[in-house]
Design an enzyme around this catalytic site. Sequence first.
Site, mmCIF file in Angstrom:
data_model
loop_
_atom_site.group_PDB
_atom_site.id
_atom_site.type_symbol
_atom_site.label_atom_id
_atom_site.label_comp_id
_atom_site.label_asym_id
_atom_site.label_seq_id
_atom_site.Cartn_x
_atom_site.Cartn_y
_atom_site.Cartn_z
ATOM 1 N N CYS A 16 1.802 -2.594 -1.310
ATOM 2 C CA CYS A 16 3.249 -2.757 -1.406
ATOM 3 C C CYS A 16 3.542 -4.100 -2.079
ATOM 4 O O CYS A 16 3.011 -5.136 -1.664
ATOM 5 C CB CYS A 16 3.873 -2.718 -0.021
ATOM 6 S SG CYS A 16 5.643 -3.089 -0.014
ATOM 7 N N ASP A 35 -0.670 0.863 0.829
ATOM 8 C CA ASP A 35 -0.001 2.161 0.793
ATOM 9 C C ASP A 35 -1.057 3.196 0.439
ATOM 10 O O ASP A 35 -1.883 2.976 -0.451
ATOM 11 C CB ASP A 35 1.105 2.181 -0.270
ATOM 12 C CG ASP A 35 2.335 1.405 0.154
ATOM 13 O OD1 ASP A 35 2.680 1.441 1.349
ATOM 14 O OD2 ASP A 35 2.959 0.766 -0.711
#
Length: 136
Positions: free
Chosen positions: A50, A57
């Site tokens: 992120c 992620d």
Amino acid sequence: MSTAKLEDSTQRPLYGERIIEESKIICFDNPNKKRIYEISIQLPEFTCKCPFSGYPDFAKLNITYQPNLKVYELKSLKLYINNFRDIKISHEEVVNRIMDDLVNEGLPHWIHLNAAFNPRGNVSMQLDIFSGQKRN
């Protein structure tokens, strides 16, 4: 037990890290250029970071395409995808970048990239990108 920090005795970067850093999408000749057919590739362990929090992620990538003159070599595709694991990038940007690279390298008749990101903070996201004209 000693609380002293253990030194990393391995050489940096490791050979696997070098291979991933140098990776690019490789294609080879379509073995049946006259036939219209679809290829589906699943990459269930995609990771990036992120850009706001730095947290990882995770996503499942699904690529479906109709090859033209070339098809994607799977090992190179895996290594190319693994290269994003330490990059801080938004979902939208990374999926569009991957699609651009797939289109530029493979020049498929048609391609669909689906990215299903795992939930984080009670929010999940799915992106679908298409390029080209599907043939029947």
